[in-house]
Design a protein around this motif. Sequence first.
Motif, PDB file in Angstrom:
ATOM      1  N   GLY A 171       0.787  -1.223   0.000  1.00  0.00           N
ATOM      2  CA  GLY A 171       0.000   0.000   0.000  1.00  0.00           C
ATOM      3  C   GLY A 171       0.823   1.280   0.000  1.00  0.00           C
ATOM      4  O   GLY A 171       0.278   2.372  -0.046  1.00  0.00           O
ATOM      5  N   GLN A 172       2.134   1.148   0.071  1.00  0.00           N
ATOM      6  CA  GLN A 172       3.000   2.334   0.061  1.00  0.00           C
ATOM      7  C   GLN A 172       3.068   2.896  -1.356  1.00  0.00           C
ATOM      8  O   GLN A 172       3.338   2.175  -2.306  1.00  0.00           O
ATOM      9  N   ASP A 173       2.815   4.179  -1.485  1.00  0.00           N
ATOM     10  CA  ASP A 173       2.881   4.827  -2.787  1.00  0.00           C
ATOM     11  C   ASP A 173       4.335   5.084  -3.177  1.00  0.00           C
ATOM     12  O   ASP A 173       5.178   5.319  -2.308  1.00  0.00           O
ATOM     13  N   PRO A 174       4.617   5.074  -4.484  1.00  0.00           N
ATOM     14  CA  PRO A 174       5.979   5.395  -4.927  1.00  0.00           C
ATOM     15  C   PRO A 174       6.372   6.809  -4.496  1.00  0.00           C
ATOM     16  O   PRO A 174       5.581   7.745  -4.602  1.00  0.00           O
ATOM     17  N   LEU A 175       7.576   6.941  -4.004  1.00  0.00           N
ATOM     18  CA  LEU A 175       8.078   8.237  -3.547  1.00  0.00           C
ATOM     19  C   LEU A 175       8.851   8.961  -4.634  1.00  0.00           C
ATOM     20  O   LEU A 175       8.967  10.176  -4.615  1.00  0.00           O
ATOM     21  N   VAL A 176       9.414   8.200  -5.568  1.00  0.00           N
ATOM     22  CA  VAL A 176      10.225   8.773  -6.633  1.00  0.00           C
ATOM     23  C   VAL A 176       9.729   8.187  -7.947  1.00  0.00           C
ATOM     24  O   VAL A 176       9.434   7.000  -8.035  1.00  0.00           O
ATOM     25  N   HIS A 177       9.631   9.051  -8.959  1.00  0.00           N
ATOM     26  CA  HIS A 177       9.246   8.603 -10.295  1.00  0.00           C
ATOM     27  C   HIS A 177      10.416   8.837 -11.245  1.00  0.00           C
ATOM     28  O   HIS A 177      11.023   9.908 -11.219  1.00  0.00           O
ATOM     29  N   ILE A 178      10.713   7.838 -12.061  1.00  0.00           N
ATOM     30  CA  ILE A 178      11.807   7.940 -13.019  1.00  0.00           C
ATOM     31  C   ILE A 178      11.198   7.925 -14.414  1.00  0.00           C
ATOM     32  O   ILE A 178      10.500   6.980 -14.778  1.00  0.00           O
ATOM     33  N   GLY A 179      11.474   8.976 -15.178  1.00  0.00           N
ATOM     34  CA  GLY A 179      10.895   9.118 -16.512  1.00  0.00           C
ATOM     35  C   GLY A 179      11.930   9.070 -17.604  1.00  0.00           C
ATOM     36  O   GLY A 179      12.941   8.365 -17.494  1.00  0.00           O
TER      37      GLY A 179
ATOM     38  N   THR B 173      19.059  10.052 -12.921  1.00  0.00           N
ATOM     39  CA  THR B 173      19.874  11.264 -12.906  1.00  0.00           C
ATOM     40  C   THR B 173      20.341  11.549 -11.483  1.00  0.00           C
ATOM     41  O   THR B 173      19.872  10.924 -10.528  1.00  0.00           O
ATOM     42  N   ASP B 174      21.234  12.518 -11.350  1.00  0.00           N
ATOM     43  CA  ASP B 174      21.702  12.904 -10.018  1.00  0.00           C
ATOM     44  C   ASP B 174      20.547  13.365  -9.122  1.00  0.00           C
ATOM     45  O   ASP B 174      20.480  12.964  -7.962  1.00  0.00           O
ATOM     46  N   PRO B 175      19.607  14.193  -9.638  1.00  0.00           N
ATOM     47  CA  PRO B 175      18.471  14.573  -8.779  1.00  0.00           C
ATOM     48  C   PRO B 175      17.616  13.372  -8.351  1.00  0.00           C
ATOM     49  O   PRO B 175      17.112  13.339  -7.227  1.00  0.00           O
ATOM     50  N   VAL B 176      17.470  12.385  -9.216  1.00  0.00           N
ATOM     51  CA  VAL B 176      16.719  11.174  -8.861  1.00  0.00           C
ATOM     52  C   VAL B 176      17.441  10.440  -7.736  1.00  0.00           C
ATOM     53  O   VAL B 176      16.828  10.045  -6.740  1.00  0.00           O
ATOM     54  N   MET B 177      18.748  10.288  -7.873  1.00  0.00           N
ATOM     55  CA  MET B 177      19.520   9.591  -6.844  1.00  0.00           C
ATOM     56  C   MET B 177      19.470  10.360  -5.525  1.00  0.00           C
ATOM     57  O   MET B 177      19.371   9.762  -4.458  1.00  0.00           O
ATOM     58  N   GLN B 178      19.505  11.679  -5.601  1.00  0.00           N
ATOM     59  CA  GLN B 178      19.420  12.502  -4.392  1.00  0.00           C
ATOM     60  C   GLN B 178      18.054  12.316  -3.727  1.00  0.00           C
ATOM     61  O   GLN B 178      17.963  12.211  -2.502  1.00  0.00           O
ATOM     62  N   ALA B 179      16.990  12.245  -4.526  1.00  0.00           N
ATOM     63  CA  ALA B 179      15.647  12.046  -3.977  1.00  0.00           C
ATOM     64  C   ALA B 179      15.526  10.686  -3.291  1.00  0.00           C
ATOM     65  O   ALA B 179      14.919  10.568  -2.221  1.00  0.00           O
ATOM     66  N   VAL B 180      16.101   9.655  -3.892  1.00  0.00           N
ATOM     67  CA  VAL B 180      16.066   8.322  -3.286  1.00  0.00           C
ATOM     68  C   VAL B 180      16.863   8.328  -1.982  1.00  0.00           C
ATOM     69  O   VAL B 180      16.406   7.805  -0.958  1.00  0.00           O
ATOM     70  N   GLU B 181      18.032   8.939  -2.002  1.00  0.00           N
ATOM     71  CA  GLU B 181      18.865   9.019  -0.794  1.00  0.00           C
ATOM     72  C   GLU B 181      18.126   9.758   0.319  1.00  0.00           C
ATOM     73  O   GLU B 181      18.130   9.336   1.479  1.00  0.00           O
TER      74      GLU B 181
END
Length: 107
Positions: free
Chosen positions: A19-27, A32-40
């Motif tokens: 039931g946990q919604d995705p926190l990060v979306h990759i398009g 990218t670096d911002p994606v990795m920063q968001a996951v971190e």
Amino acid sequence: MSDRLTSRQRAHLRSEAHGQDPLVHIGKEGVTDPVMQAVEEAFNTRELVTIRVLDNAPRPVREVAEAVADALEDVQVVRTIGGTALFYRPHPDDPEIDLPASGAEEA
């Protein structure tokens, strides 16, 4: 922590993340670096992180999941299904999720 999660541990983590919604979306830009920063940053507040790999991403969800896990310390892929990947990293000082023992430790 062992390098690999057992199937029992993965099942436990899947139930924790249900039931946990995705926190990060990759398009279309991919990992990218911002994606990795968001996951971190997501791992700063939780031990389980779900990401969604959109249809227009340049690589399939499995490859994206492996790239993310390889780039971040102590992160493991719990599973990929459809366009979603679930990651686990225990909190270094105060883990909230109590994993079941691996089969080798049980008598």
